[in-house]
Design a protein around this motif. Structure first.
Motif, PDB file in Angstrom:
ATOM      1  N   CYS A 281       3.822 -16.250 -10.397  1.00  0.00           N
ATOM      2  CA  CYS A 281       4.772 -15.404 -11.551  1.00  0.00           C
ATOM      3  C   CYS A 281       6.257 -15.143 -10.819  1.00  0.00           C
ATOM      4  O   CYS A 281       7.250 -15.288 -11.620  1.00  0.00           O
ATOM      5  CB  CYS A 281       4.023 -14.068 -11.379  1.00  0.00           C
TER       6      CYS A 281
ATOM      7  N   PHE B 197      -0.133 -11.100  -9.479  1.00  0.00           N
ATOM      8  CA  PHE B 197       1.444 -10.974  -9.539  1.00  0.00           C
ATOM      9  C   PHE B 197       1.917 -11.563  -8.352  1.00  0.00           C
ATOM     10  O   PHE B 197       3.070 -12.185  -8.334  1.00  0.00           O
ATOM     11  CB  PHE B 197       2.133  -9.747 -10.111  1.00  0.00           C
TER      12      PHE B 197
ATOM     13  N   TYR C 225       7.254 -12.116  -5.422  1.00  0.00           N
ATOM     14  CA  TYR C 225       7.871 -11.724  -6.736  1.00  0.00           C
ATOM     15  C   TYR C 225       8.951 -10.739  -6.474  1.00  0.00           C
ATOM     16  O   TYR C 225       9.900 -10.645  -7.363  1.00  0.00           O
ATOM     17  CB  TYR C 225       6.685 -11.151  -7.497  1.00  0.00           C
TER      18      TYR C 225
ATOM     19  N   THR D 256       6.480  -6.741 -17.704  1.00  0.00           N
ATOM     20  CA  THR D 256       5.253  -7.678 -17.306  1.00  0.00           C
ATOM     21  C   THR D 256       4.149  -7.180 -18.523  1.00  0.00           C
ATOM     22  O   THR D 256       3.863  -6.136 -18.797  1.00  0.00           O
ATOM     23  CB  THR D 256       4.733  -7.270 -15.994  1.00  0.00           C
TER      24      THR D 256
ATOM     25  N   TRP E 173       1.185  -6.016 -11.261  1.00  0.00           N
ATOM     26  CA  TRP E 173       1.828  -6.492 -12.357  1.00  0.00           C
ATOM     27  C   TRP E 173       2.876  -5.134 -12.793  1.00  0.00           C
ATOM     28  O   TRP E 173       3.909  -5.247 -13.370  1.00  0.00           O
ATOM     29  CB  TRP E 173       1.126  -6.829 -13.634  1.00  0.00           C
TER      30      TRP E 173
END
Length: 391
Positions: A141, A172, A179, A195, A209
Motif C-alpha cells: 500500500c 496496510f 506507509y 482508505t 487502514w
C-alpha cells in the motif's frame, strides 16, 4: 530606490489580485478585472479540477471490488455533473487508475502498474477498468501511494481537489516502504488519502487502514466488496437506452484514429450492458452530461472550443459524407448534429429526473453500491473544505 519601490508596489498589487480569487469568490471589482487582463493578457482563468487517483488491489480475492468499480463509475460521474465551484463554474473531473498486488505485474516495480494517467476521457477510463484482471500477489500500500504521487501530475492550484482512494484487504503495513512516509508525502502535497478496506471494519482498523487515512485527514471506510447492487427497474429504462442509440449517431468522427474512437464508444456501451441494464442506463445519463466530451475525435465537441478552426482540419480525415464539401456546408452539418445532440441530451436528462424520483419512491434499504457510496461521501466532505458545493 524609486525603481525598487515601483517593483514592490506592482508585486503587492498582483498578490492582492490572486488572493481575490478562490473556489467560491469572484473578482472583487472592475479595476481588478482590468488589471488582470493587462498583466496576463494571454492567460485564461484557471478552471477548477478534481483529480482522483484510484489505487485498486487486483489480487485473487478482489474480483468483487473490480466489478463494483466497473459498475459504479457512472454513478460517480453523474454525481459530479452537479458539482459547483462558485456561482456558475463547474469543475472538471480527471481520474487516474493504478493496480497493485497482482503476480502478473513486475516484481521490480513492486507489483504496481499505472493503468491510466489522469484523464477526462470517460470511454478510456471505462476501457481501462474493464481491462483489469485479478491474480495472487503482494499488496504494498505504501509503495503504490508513493508511486502515484511521483508519477502523476497533481498540480499546485490550491483550489483544486486532489484525492487518492486506495482499496484492498491485506495489512496496510506490507512492503519495504513505510506507509507513513508515503501518506506524509501526500499531505505535504495537499493530496488527501482515503482508505477503503474490503472486509470487516474492525479488522481494517487493526491492520492500520484507518491510521493510513487519518494521517492526511482522509476517510477510512470498510465495504463488502462482494455485495451485488440491486437494479430497480423503472418505466423509463428502455426510453433512455433508445435515446442513447440516437445520441451515438450525432457524433462526427474525424482524424487518423476516428474509427478506433467510434469503436471504443460502442464497446464501452456494450461493457456497461454486460454488467447490467442499470449500468448501461447510468452510462447513457453520463453521456448526456458536460463531462462526456470527445473533442479529440468528434467535430461537434471540437468545434465548441474557442480556438477551433475548420481550416486546420485535414479534409482527408473527415467522414465520407463531408469529403468534397465546402467549409460552409461542413459547418451547417456540424451545427445540425449539435442541435440534434442537445435535444437528445436534454430529453435524457428530463426522463432521468423522472427515473430518479421513481427509484426514490420504490427503493428499499441498502440498494446503493458499496464503493460508490463511500467514495461520494468522502469526496463531498473533502470538497466542502475547498468550498465546492452540489446542486
Amino acid at each position: 530606490m524609486i525603481k525598487i519601490q515601483k517593483a514592490l508596489a506592482i508585486g503587492f498589487m498582483a498578490m492582492s489580485i490572486n488572493l481575490g480569487y478562490g473556489c467560491k469568490n469572484e473578482p472583487k471589482n472592475e479595476k481588478q478585472i482590468l488589471l488582470v487582463q493587462r498583466v496576463e493578457p494571454n492567460k485564461k482563468p484557471n478552471k477548477r479540477t478534481v483529480k482522483i487517483a484510484l489505487l485498486l488491489d487486483t489480487s485473487n480475492s478482489m474480483d468483487g471490488l473490480i466489478n463494483q468499480a466497473k459498475s459504479q463509475l457512472w454513478d460517480i460521474v453523474n454525481e459530479f455533473t452537479r458539482a459547483k465551484c462558485g456561482n456558475e463554474t463547474r469543475p472538471d473531473l480527471q481520474i487516474a487508475l493504478y493496480q497493485y498486488g497482482n503476480d502478473d505485474l513486475s516484481y521490480r516495480e513492486g507489483y504496481i502498474q499505472q493503468v491510466l494517467n489522469f484523464s477526462s476521457d470517460l470511454d478510456e477510463i471505462s476501457k481501462k477498468l474493464f481491462s483489469l484482471t485479478t491474480n495472487g500477489g503482494e499488496e504494498y500500500c505504501g509503495e503504490v501511494i508513493q508511486t502515484s504521487l511521483k508519477q502523476l501530475e497533481w498540480g499546485k492550484n490550491p483550489d483544486n481537489l486532489r484525492i487518492i482512494f486506495i482499496a484492498g484487504n491485506e495489512p496496510f503495513t506490507q512492503g519495504r516502504l513505510n506507509y507513513k512516509d508515503a501518506v506524509t508525502n501526500a499531505k505535504e502535497n495537499d493530496v488527501v488519502v482515503n482508505t477503503i478496506f474490503c472486509g470487516n471494519y474492525e479488522q481494517g482498523i487493526e491492520t492500520e487502514w484507518k491510521r493510513g487515512a487519518q494521517l492526511t485527514g482522509g476517510e477510512y471506510m470498510a465495504i463488502d466488496h462482494n455485495r451485488e447492487v440491486v437494479h430497480i427497474n423503472t418505466p423509463y429504462d428502455d426510453i433512455i437506452i433508445q435515446l442513447n442509440s440516437k445520441l451515438n449517431k450525432t457524433y462526427i468522427s474525424y482524424g487518423a484514429m476516428a474509427s478506433e474512437y467510434e469503436e471504443k464508444q460502442a464497446s464501452q456501451d456494450e461493457n456497461a450492458m454486460s454488467i447490467g441494464y442499470g449500468v448501461a442506463i447510468k452510462r447513457a445519463v453520463s453521456k448526456s452530461s458536460r463531462l462526456y466530451n470527445n473533442k479529440s475525435w468528434d467535430l461537434v465537441d471540437a468545434s465548441a472550443d474557442d480556438d477551433f478552426s475548420l481550416e486546420k482540419v485535414e479534409k482527408e480525415s473527415l467522414p465520407e459524407e463531408l469529403k468534397g464539401k465546402s467549409n460552409q456546408e461542413i459547418e451547417k452539418y456540424i451545427n445540425g448534429k449539435r442541435e440534434e445532440r442537445e435535444r437528445i441530451q436534454a430529453e435524457i436528462a428530463e426522463i432521468n429526473k423522472k427515473r430518479e424520483i421513481y427509484i426514490a419512491e420504490n427503493q428499499k434499504e441498502n440498494t446503493q453500491g458499496e464503493l460508490e457510496s463511500v467514495m461520494l461521501s468522502a469526496i463531498k466532505k473533502q470538497a466542502a473544505q475547498k468550498n465546492y458545493t452540489w446542486d
